[in-house]
Design a protein around this motif. Structure first.
Motif, mmCIF file in Angstrom:
data_model
loop_
_atom_site.group_PDB
_atom_site.id
_atom_site.type_symbol
_atom_site.label_atom_id
_atom_site.label_comp_id
_atom_site.label_asym_id
_atom_site.label_seq_id
_atom_site.Cartn_x
_atom_site.Cartn_y
_atom_site.Cartn_z
ATOM 1 N N CYS A 25 -2.402 3.107 -4.419
ATOM 2 C CA CYS A 25 -1.636 2.024 -3.837
ATOM 3 C C CYS A 25 -0.733 1.228 -4.855
ATOM 4 C CB CYS A 25 -2.392 1.215 -2.864
ATOM 5 S SG CYS A 25 -3.091 1.935 -1.482
ATOM 6 N N CYS A 76 -7.823 -0.674 0.851
ATOM 7 C CA CYS A 76 -7.744 0.118 1.982
ATOM 8 C C CYS A 76 -8.346 1.490 1.839
ATOM 9 C CB CYS A 76 -6.173 0.065 2.070
ATOM 10 S SG CYS A 76 -5.239 1.370 0.708
ATOM 11 N N CYS A 127 -8.489 1.115 -3.873
ATOM 12 C CA CYS A 127 -7.806 -0.125 -3.275
ATOM 13 C C CYS A 127 -8.653 -0.525 -2.181
ATOM 14 C CB CYS A 127 -6.552 0.528 -2.847
ATOM 15 S SG CYS A 127 -5.555 -0.859 -1.944
ATOM 16 N N HIS A 175 0.711 -1.100 0.076
ATOM 17 C CA HIS A 175 0.131 0.112 0.119
ATOM 18 C C HIS A 175 0.929 1.410 0.020
ATOM 19 C CE1 HIS A 175 -3.611 -2.589 0.280
ATOM 20 N NE2 HIS A 175 -2.977 -3.067 0.978
#
Ligand SMILES: [Zn+2]
Length: 408
Positions: free
Chosen positions: A262, A257, A255, A245
């Motif tokens: 990332c 996250c 992503c 990441h």
């Protein structure tokens, strides 16, 4: 170099110090050299060497002439006295190797397992494959040092658990070590795949003889292994090298996250599939398919590129440039002089991606007027993780340092 102690009760520690010195000596080591490097008395060395000779772990029957002076008789490993087994669990495939004490591959297996989502089944398959390899090798089980499992992070080494790596659905909080130990009756360690790969490189690969390098692992996921001053960097929880990441500095796609820049997203299969479509390549699987479908789609693109399709090569080269961007940033943080690119994906694409990756890494490296970064491909191919697992169990069993790894 780890120093020994001449106090009596620490005999096992001294044996480990001496055996480790012999194990790491590429061209053998004499008793006099051992005394110099370990600080142990000739008497202690003599006692320990006698034990190692009796157990058949070392031999002392070769003389080496180097320079003036009398030839020295060297201690060396009895290379095939014991073996270790490494297993690499990658979302795309499972590979296994058996190594001798020198780290040479004696046997290898490659299992394409579509049901990798079901941990219990996968662990059973792994145990069965290990038993088959032991039988095939002709070694009694007592000659097997143990099994090292390399798996995608993050891991919980205290529990021996995989804690839900992004590309392994169904592997959340899965105990790897205890079930394998129970099934095999052998010591088992769990090591993050990128750290295992770095260990393999220091032992047997391109990293041999290099003290400061970054290993960029490219398989179904991406991670880094770091070696500084000759030591593999593990971090406080054995999870060092989580670079998936890191920012590539470019907007790509959502992503998991929550960010959009990332490395993991930029090199993910859906991103690669979209880039392929943009240059006229249609892959036979859905962009957001299962682990198996993603692996199939990636293989399809890799095979087209291997057959000379320049558009396919361009897509994969672009993907590896993103990895190189992050590798360059790591070089700035750590001031290493070498980057080794490897892992199952790189083994297939390195041939036409290395040159561009080297340019990107060196372009990103700030102190470039002081020194450059040598960028190399791993020689260990798709087996680098499995070889690393087997090296990790040998380190855990033989190294004199208290291992932070979980061992049962
Ligand atoms: Zn992310």
């Amino acid at each position: 170099m780890q120093r020994g102690t001449n106090l009596g009760r620490l005999g096992d520690f001294n044996q480990a110090v001496i055996f480790e010195s012999i194990r790491r000596a590429v061209d053998g080591v004499s008793r006099v050299e051992l005394a110099g490097s370990t600080g142990l008395s000739p008497q202690t060395i003599s006692n320990v060497v006698r034990r190692l000779l009796d157990e058949g772990l070392v031999r002392e029957d070769r003389t080496v002439v180097s320079g003036p002076g009398k030839p020295r008789t060297v201690l060396e490993l009895e290379t095939n006295r014991m073996v270790s087994i490494g297993i690499h669990l990658d979302p795309g495939l499972i590979s296994l190797v058996m190594l001798n004490l020198r780290g040479e591959v004696l046997l290898s297996r490659r299992l394409e397992i579509p049901a990798v989502e079901v941990p219990e089944k996968t662990l059973e398959t792994m145990a069965a494959a290990v038993n088959e390899m032991i039988t095939e090798s002709g070694h009694p089980r007592s000659n097997v040092v143990g099994v090292g499992v390399a798996a995608p992070g993050p891991l919980n080494p205290e529990k021996g658990f995989i804690t839900g790596p992004p590309l392994l659905d169904g592997w959340n909080e899965v105990d790897i070590v205890e079930p394998l130990h129970r099934a095999l009756d052998l010591p088992v360690v769990l090591e993050k795949d990128t750290i295992a790969a770095a260990i393999a490189e220091t032992w047997k690969g391109t990293g041999q003889g290099r003290d400061n390098f970054i290993f960029m692992y490219m398989g179904a996921g991406i991670g880094a292994g770091i070696v500084l001053n000759g030591e593999v960097v593990r971090g406080v929880s054995n999870n060092a090298g989580e670079v998936g990441h890191y920012s590539t500095g470019q907007d790509s796609r959502d992503c998991e996250c929550g960010r959009r820049d990332c490395l993991a997203a930029a090199t993910s299969f859906p991103m690669v599939a979209a880039q392929a479509r943009a240059v006229g390549i249609a892959l036979d699987v859905p962009d957001e398919g299962t682990v198996e479908e993603r692996a199939t789609g990636m293989n399809q693109l890799v095979e087209m590129a291997a057959a000379g399709n320049e558009a396919a090569q361009g897509v994969l080269r672009g993907s590896s440039e993103q990895v190189a961007q992050v590798a360059g940033q790591l070089c700035n943080a750590l001031d290493v002089d070498t980057v080794i690119l490897g892992g199952p994906l790189w083994a297939d694409i390195g041939g036409y991606c290395l040159e561009q990756a080297a340019l990107v890494i060196n372009e990103r490296f700030t102190p470039k007027d002081v020194h450059g970064i040598e960028v190399l491909s791993s020689r260990l191919g798709f087996e680098v993780g499995a070889i690393g697992g087997a090296c990790a169990i040998m380190d855990a069993m033989f190294s004199p340092k208290a291992s932070a790894l979980l061992l049962r």
